[in-house]
Design an enzyme around this catalytic site. Structure first.
Site, PDB file in Angstrom:
ATOM      1  N   GLY A   1       9.689  33.382   6.161  1.00  0.00           N
ATOM      2  CA  GLY A   1       8.760  32.263   6.201  1.00  0.00           C
ATOM      3  C   GLY A   1       9.374  30.995   5.648  1.00  0.00           C
ATOM      4  O   GLY A   1      10.590  30.805   5.712  1.00  0.00           O
ATOM      5  N   SER A   2       8.519  30.142   5.090  1.00  0.00           N
ATOM      6  CA  SER A   2       8.963  28.819   4.677  1.00  0.00           C
ATOM      7  C   SER A   2       9.858  28.886   3.443  1.00  0.00           C
ATOM      8  O   SER A   2       9.711  29.761   2.587  1.00  0.00           O
ATOM      9  CB  SER A   2       7.748  27.931   4.366  1.00  0.00           C
ATOM     10  OG  SER A   2       7.188  28.261   3.108  1.00  0.00           O
TER      11      SER A   2
ATOM     12  N   VAL B   1       7.932  28.512  -0.060  1.00  0.00           N
ATOM     13  CA  VAL B   1       7.338  29.746  -0.581  1.00  0.00           C
ATOM     14  C   VAL B   1       8.430  30.710  -1.019  1.00  0.00           C
ATOM     15  O   VAL B   1       8.303  31.393  -2.048  1.00  0.00           O
ATOM     16  CB  VAL B   1       6.427  30.394   0.480  1.00  0.00           C
ATOM     17  CG1 VAL B   1       5.880  31.730  -0.021  1.00  0.00           C
ATOM     18  CG2 VAL B   1       5.277  29.459   0.838  1.00  0.00           C
TER      19      VAL B   1
ATOM     20  N   GLU C   1      14.600  35.753   4.738  1.00  0.00           N
ATOM     21  CA  GLU C   1      14.956  35.237   6.058  1.00  0.00           C
ATOM     22  C   GLU C   1      14.030  34.042   6.228  1.00  0.00           C
ATOM     23  O   GLU C   1      12.978  34.124   6.843  1.00  0.00           O
ATOM     24  CB  GLU C   1      14.745  36.303   7.132  1.00  0.00           C
ATOM     25  CG  GLU C   1      15.424  35.981   8.471  1.00  0.00           C
ATOM     26  CD  GLU C   1      14.530  35.213   9.411  1.00  0.00           C
ATOM     27  OE1 GLU C   1      14.642  33.952   9.410  1.00  0.00           O
ATOM     28  OE2 GLU C   1      13.759  35.826  10.140  1.00  0.00           O
TER      29      GLU C   1
ATOM     30  N   CYS D   1      12.149  30.521  13.878  1.00  0.00           N
ATOM     31  CA  CYS D   1      13.112  30.140  12.850  1.00  0.00           C
ATOM     32  C   CYS D   1      14.505  29.987  13.439  1.00  0.00           C
ATOM     33  O   CYS D   1      15.396  29.432  12.802  1.00  0.00           O
ATOM     34  CB  CYS D   1      13.119  31.155  11.710  1.00  0.00           C
ATOM     35  SG  CYS D   1      13.292  32.859  12.232  1.00  0.00           S
TER      36      CYS D   1
END
Length: 518
Positions: A241-242, A245, A260, A298
């Site tokens: 994810g981001s 975070v 990742e 991504c």
């Protein structure tokens, strides 16, 4: 469940301690295309979440199985995977997951069906004895009779899988089953907007023989999930994810994470321009990499460094403009943007256009004639050209190299003498997930590959940045926290650790006597 007939009457549930459970409070997920209520999901409270953290904390560090205990479970998961793959080969099951994915993340049928195909093929690859092969050990002779060292792959115990919205089946399913194969007991949390897909996958896994108590599945917000991970002392957390975070979790979980995270991914079109057929393919692949599923990958192509030979001689920009113009929300070749509403997208595009010499190539406007709710974005495929001389300036670099998780790319032209500056831009980027070097010039390709570190890099005229299949590693490089997916190496890296057991059974030599103290 019928994906075509979703509504608030469809109630999702948590899986905890082997039981499917509701929560006191619930919330509804809206249809990204219409805004209508689509499914009712649990809203797990901090009190209800204690059951999850208690189960995680109670999981032994040696896991549910390992090479020295409960080894029959390797065969169990080989069987479960074989049965699941057989189920997913049924056209009605493939269609079910494809259509369910499309309801929660509207993407073209080929994109959604591709997730299902990758997962099914991966399950086939890790069926039967392939599971126990992941725990293959090795031995080394010692210095005397009865002495040997043995290396084992051991699980971590209570772990977590935290995944985003954009691949609601492929990422959580493969990472969860990977964790299970290595002997871990995972808590799984998927972005609640799309989590119904993974719930259905777990129900299929239980149907095919997975013990339901092997996995916990939780619908919750980020704060509740974070508390569970801390209170449960998660031994390792796979986070996709981001970056914001991700860095927060690194601190909260004391570094016990595999990431990742975000990817501002580059593609370089080399100086050698191929024949017309290959030019057509390269243009199509660039369009797919930048704009398929609205650029919400991504691995999406974020910046295209295009050699002058491609711009002046091959007309690559005209080809890309025409390909982008074909895309439409009607056939889901454009998609709602689930994390960037239109005002935020416009603000970033405008900011890039302020860079000296920047030029809007195509797009730059909201889509029209749709019912996508305002909390999501609906934006035309967009490209902005930035001169290399401006792009290398640090203040400008910080602007254009910010990832917009939507249908947007930056195009930077360069000439023969500019490759060092291009490679310097690649070096200065924060994340190093995917990349592509579109060239069949071996010397050019080697120079680029030898000066870059992206974890999944494609090279050659057919190079891409997206669409990683199940048969090769996908993940970032250049970061010791980096995670991978798909391959045996990725599974072992993320979900197991090395344990050395030294056997020293003797006998003591007949002429041995107690030596002097040291």
């Amino acid at each position: 469940m019928d994906p075509a007939a979703l509504g608030p009457h469809v109630e999702a549930k948590n899986l905890v301690g082997g039981q499917w459970k509701s929560t006191v409070a619930t919330q509804t997920v809206i249809d990204p295309l219409t805004g209508a209520d689509m499914v009712t999901i649990p809203s797990t409270s901090a009190t209800e979440a204690r059951e999850f953290s208690t189960l995680m904390a109670a999981t032994p560090k040696s896991g549910a199985h390992n090479p020295l205990r409960n080894v029959d479970r390797y065969a169990l998961y080989g069987s479960v995977h074989a049965k699941m793959a057989a189920e997913m080969r049924k056209p009605e099951v493939e269609d079910f997951f494809t259509k369910l994915i499309q309801r929660v993340v509207p993407k073209h049928d080929a994109q959604a069906r591709g997730e299902v195909t990758v997962v099914r093929t991966w399950l086939e690859s890790f069926s039967g004895d392939s599971v126990r092969q992941l725990a293959r050990s090795f031995g080394l002779p010692g210095d005397r009779p009865g002495q040997a060292s043995n290396g084992y792959r051991f699980p971590f115990g209570g772990v977590a899988v935290i995944t985003p919205f954009n691949f609601p089946l492929e990422i959580p399913s493969i990472q969860t089953m990977s964790a299970l194969m290595m002997g871990n007991r995972p808590l799984v949390k998927v972005d609640e907007k799309v989590a119904i897909v993974m719930e259905q996958f777990l129900r299929l896994a239980v149907h095919c023989g997975m013990p339901p108590e092997d996995v916990d599945y939780m619908y919750s917000d980020g704060a509740v999930a974070n508390k569970v991970l801390r209170d449960g002392d998660a031994r390792v957390t796979l986070f996709t994810g981001s970056q914001h975070v991700a860095e927060h979790l690194v601190v909260d979980l004391k570094g016990r994470v595999k990431l990742e995270d975000a990817g501002f991914d580059w593609k370089i079109l080399g100086p050698d321009v191929p024949d017309a057929k290959h030019q057509e393919f390269v243009a199509w692949q660039c369009d797919e990499d930048a704009y398929a599923f609205g650029g919400q990958k991504c691995s999406a192509q974020s910046v295209l460094f295009a050699h002058a030979n491609w711009i002046a001689g091959a007309g690559i920009l005209e080809r890309l403009r025409a390909l982008a113009a074909r895309r439409s929300l009607r056939d889901l070749t454009c998609s709602p943007v689930l994390t960037w509403p239109n005002p935020k997208i416009k603000s970033h595009v405008d900011e890039v256009l302020i860079i000296p010499g920047a030029e809007l190539l195509w797009g730059g406007k909201p889509l029209e004639g749709h019912s996508v709710p305002a909390c999501y974005g609906a934006w035309e495929p967009t490209a902005v050209m930035v001169p290399l001389a401006s792009a290398v300036e640090q203040d400008n670099f910080d602007i254009w190299s910010k990832e917009l998780f939507g249908p947007f790319q930056v195009v930077i032209p360069y000439t023969d003498g500019d490759l060092p500056a291009v490679l310097d831009c690649c070096e200065r980027m924060t994340n190093h997930l995917t990349a592509a070097v579109v060239s069949n010039d071996v010397h050019f390709v080697n120079e680029v590959l030898g000066s870059s570190v992206n974890g999944t890099t494609y090279a050659g005229y057919l190079a891409r940045t997206t669409g990683a299949p199940q048969n090769h590693w996908f993940g970032p490089a250049g970061d010791p926290r980096g995670a991978g997916i798909h391959t045996a190496e990725a599974i072992q890296l993320v979900w197991s650790c090395h344990r050395e057991v030294l056997q020293d059974f003797g006998p003591v030599a007949e002429d041995w006597t107690t030596p002097s103290a040291t």
